[in-house]
Enzyme design. Sequence first.
Site, PDB file in Angstrom:
ATOM      1  N   TYR A 144      74.802  53.917 -34.946  1.00 50.47           N
ATOM      2  CA  TYR A 144      73.172  53.845 -34.838  1.00 50.47           C
ATOM      3  C   TYR A 144      72.586  54.314 -35.984  1.00 50.47           C
ATOM      4  O   TYR A 144      71.619  53.444 -36.460  1.00 50.47           O
ATOM      5  CB  TYR A 144      72.651  54.711 -33.810  1.00 50.47           C
ATOM      6  CG  TYR A 144      71.428  54.382 -33.194  1.00 50.47           C
ATOM      7  CD1 TYR A 144      70.816  53.213 -32.625  1.00 50.47           C
ATOM      8  CD2 TYR A 144      70.337  55.479 -33.466  1.00 50.47           C
ATOM      9  CE1 TYR A 144      69.499  53.199 -32.356  1.00 50.47           C
ATOM     10  CE2 TYR A 144      69.080  55.299 -33.017  1.00 50.47           C
ATOM     11  CZ  TYR A 144      68.614  53.807 -32.493  1.00 50.47           C
ATOM     12  OH  TYR A 144      67.265  53.935 -32.104  1.00 50.47           O
ATOM     13  N   LYS A 148      70.139  51.996 -38.645  1.00 49.24           N
ATOM     14  CA  LYS A 148      68.635  52.325 -39.056  1.00 49.24           C
ATOM     15  C   LYS A 148      68.406  52.840 -40.370  1.00 49.24           C
ATOM     16  O   LYS A 148      67.561  52.604 -41.019  1.00 49.24           O
ATOM     17  CB  LYS A 148      68.188  53.326 -37.796  1.00 49.24           C
ATOM     18  CG  LYS A 148      68.154  53.094 -36.407  1.00 49.24           C
ATOM     19  CD  LYS A 148      67.194  51.837 -36.106  1.00 49.24           C
ATOM     20  CE  LYS A 148      67.098  51.328 -34.667  1.00 49.24           C
ATOM     21  NZ  LYS A 148      66.003  50.579 -34.544  1.00 49.24           N
TER      22      LYS A 148
HETATM   23  N1  LIG Z   1      63.895  54.839 -26.993  1.00 45.18           N
HETATM   24  C1  LIG Z   1      63.761  55.774 -27.877  1.00 45.18           C
HETATM   25  O1  LIG Z   1      64.058  56.951 -27.891  1.00 45.18           O
HETATM   26  C2  LIG Z   1      63.562  55.271 -29.384  1.00 45.18           C
HETATM   27  C3  LIG Z   1      63.641  56.163 -30.433  1.00 45.18           C
HETATM   28  C4  LIG Z   1      63.647  55.653 -31.700  1.00 45.18           C
HETATM   29  C5  LIG Z   1      63.764  54.312 -31.917  1.00 45.18           C
HETATM   30  N2  LIG Z   1      64.093  53.455 -30.894  1.00 45.18           N
HETATM   31  C6  LIG Z   1      64.086  51.974 -31.148  1.00 45.18           C
HETATM   32  O2  LIG Z   1      63.067  51.216 -30.472  1.00 45.18           O
HETATM   33  C7  LIG Z   1      63.720  49.815 -30.075  1.00 45.18           C
HETATM   34  C8  LIG Z   1      63.322  49.555 -28.682  1.00 45.18           C
HETATM   35  O3  LIG Z   1      64.041  50.584 -28.099  1.00 45.18           O
HETATM   36  P1  LIG Z   1      63.356  50.864 -26.649  1.00 45.18           P
HETATM   37  O4  LIG Z   1      63.583  52.332 -26.433  1.00 45.18           O
HETATM   38  O5  LIG Z   1      62.054  49.971 -26.177  1.00 45.18           O
HETATM   39  O6  LIG Z   1      64.750  50.301 -25.673  1.00 45.18           O
HETATM   40  P2  LIG Z   1      64.695  49.492 -24.214  1.00 45.18           P
HETATM   41  O7  LIG Z   1      63.790  49.990 -23.346  1.00 45.18           O
HETATM   42  O8  LIG Z   1      66.116  49.453 -23.863  1.00 45.18           O
HETATM   43  O9  LIG Z   1      64.417  47.945 -24.789  1.00 45.18           O
HETATM   44  C9  LIG Z   1      65.299  47.160 -25.660  1.00 45.18           C
HETATM   45  C10 LIG Z   1      64.706  46.014 -25.654  1.00 45.18           C
HETATM   46  O10 LIG Z   1      65.582  45.003 -26.565  1.00 45.18           O
HETATM   47  C11 LIG Z   1      66.124  43.897 -25.863  1.00 45.18           C
HETATM   48  N3  LIG Z   1      67.461  43.695 -26.214  1.00 45.18           N
HETATM   49  C12 LIG Z   1      68.513  44.332 -25.941  1.00 45.18           C
HETATM   50  N4  LIG Z   1      69.428  43.925 -26.424  1.00 45.18           N
HETATM   51  C13 LIG Z   1      69.222  42.470 -26.978  1.00 45.18           C
HETATM   52  C14 LIG Z   1      69.796  41.359 -27.269  1.00 45.18           C
HETATM   53  N5  LIG Z   1      71.116  41.361 -27.454  1.00 45.18           N
HETATM   54  N6  LIG Z   1      68.873  40.311 -27.841  1.00 45.18           N
HETATM   55  C15 LIG Z   1      67.621  40.321 -27.328  1.00 45.18           C
HETATM   56  N7  LIG Z   1      67.086  41.363 -27.190  1.00 45.18           N
HETATM   57  C16 LIG Z   1      67.678  42.428 -26.729  1.00 45.18           C
HETATM   58  C17 LIG Z   1      65.917  44.125 -24.259  1.00 45.18           C
HETATM   59  O11 LIG Z   1      65.701  43.098 -23.588  1.00 45.18           O
HETATM   60  P3  LIG Z   1      66.699  42.328 -22.860  1.00 45.18           P
HETATM   61  O12 LIG Z   1      67.658  43.326 -22.408  1.00 45.18           O
HETATM   62  O13 LIG Z   1      66.165  41.637 -21.932  1.00 45.18           O
HETATM   63  O14 LIG Z   1      67.407  41.536 -23.894  1.00 45.18           O
HETATM   64  C18 LIG Z   1      64.530  44.991 -24.435  1.00 45.18           C
HETATM   65  O15 LIG Z   1      63.497  44.148 -24.361  1.00 45.18           O
HETATM   66  C19 LIG Z   1      64.983  49.965 -30.539  1.00 45.18           C
HETATM   67  O16 LIG Z   1      65.166  49.206 -31.860  1.00 45.18           O
HETATM   68  C20 LIG Z   1      65.609  51.345 -30.694  1.00 45.18           C
HETATM   69  O17 LIG Z   1      66.661  51.708 -31.677  1.00 45.18           O
HETATM   70  C21 LIG Z   1      63.952  53.972 -29.601  1.00 45.18           C
END
Ligand SMILES: NC(=O)c1ccc[n+]([C@@H]2O[C@H](COP(=O)([O-])OP(=O)(O)OC[C@H]3O[C@@H](n4cnc5c(N)ncnc54)[C@H](OP(=O)(O)O)[C@@H]3O)[C@@H](O)[C@H]2O)c1
Length: 233
Positions: A144, A148
């Site tokens: 990860y 990033k």
């Molecule tokens: N949550 C945290 O604490 C956090 C912190 C820092 C950064 N982030 C970053 O924020 C971003 C969004 O994360 P989130 O927290 O919103 O996670 P999430 O709720 O799990 O959402 C992930 C999104 O990505 C899509 N996705 C996953 N695999 C995919 C694939 N193979 N092809 C196309 N779409 C895909 C999912 O849709 P489908 O499953 O329908 O494809 C969903 O819309 C990520 O880049 C993550 O690294 C998150």
Amino acid sequence: MTRPRAIVTGASAGIGLAVSERLAGEGWDVVGVARRFTGEAVAPFARTLSVDLARADGVDSFARSLAAEERGVDAVISCAGVGRFAPLESLAIDDLRHVVDLNLIAPMILARAFVPLFKTRRRGDFVFIGSEAAHIAGPRGTAYCASKFGLRGFVQSLRIECAARGVRVSLINPGMTDTAFYEGQAFVPGSEDHQHLRAADCAGAVALVLNAPPGTVYDEINLSPRTRVIRKT
Ligand SMILES: NC(=O)c1ccc[n+]([C@@H]2O[C@H](COP(=O)([O-])OP(=O)(O)OC[C@H]3O[C@@H](n4cnc5c(N)ncnc54)[C@H](OP(=O)(O)O)[C@@H]3O)[C@@H](O)[C@H]2O)c1
């Protein structure tokens, strides 16, 4: 007046869905990209596209046809991402590829398809959702953090390449945010309000970037819950 138009990946859930809802509320037409859209997740979108962005072989043709179809797009916002957290030796090669393909290669390929369009029009915004893990590494985060940290380097270089042509490039680095990202993980953020961000907080940062005067770029925004608490599940 023409409504601004954005492509948002990872738009079916979490941060990408919150970004889509925020932009739709501000008068944008949003093209959502994810593997599947169900129920309420369809509401804010002018168009939804179901695609697996972790399949590196198919992303280039998807990105190039999208850029050909969506020539009026003003912003590309890359939110789709995944975490696989374990000691390196416990991560399968497929895990390493999956994390890097989705979190790093797919946003690079998507941006690559839209750069010529934005440069020709002398405007356009690329916004990437990074992570606090783009700055600070931790145990079990080899794949990860690599994705990033890599994304952050890509963004910095792309910003320099694009600036003189009127194109803005920004990185948003959230800390732990209350989304489905943690489903199946061995840890989650703390449950108190000050121990996690909400997806809407991250969407607010994206709106700040997009609403800046055209000559102003938010290079990078770091946002964190006031208190950092990691709970084991
Ligand atoms: N949550 C945290 O604490 C956090 C912190 C820092 C950064 N982030 C970053 O924020 C971003 C969004 O994360 P989130 O927290 O919103 O996670 P999430 O709720 O799990 O959402 C992930 C999104 O990505 C899509 N996705 C996953 N695999 C995919 C694939 N193979 N092809 C196309 N779409 C895909 C999912 O849709 P489908 O499953 O329908 O494809 C969903 O819309 C990520 O880049 C993550 O690294 C998150």
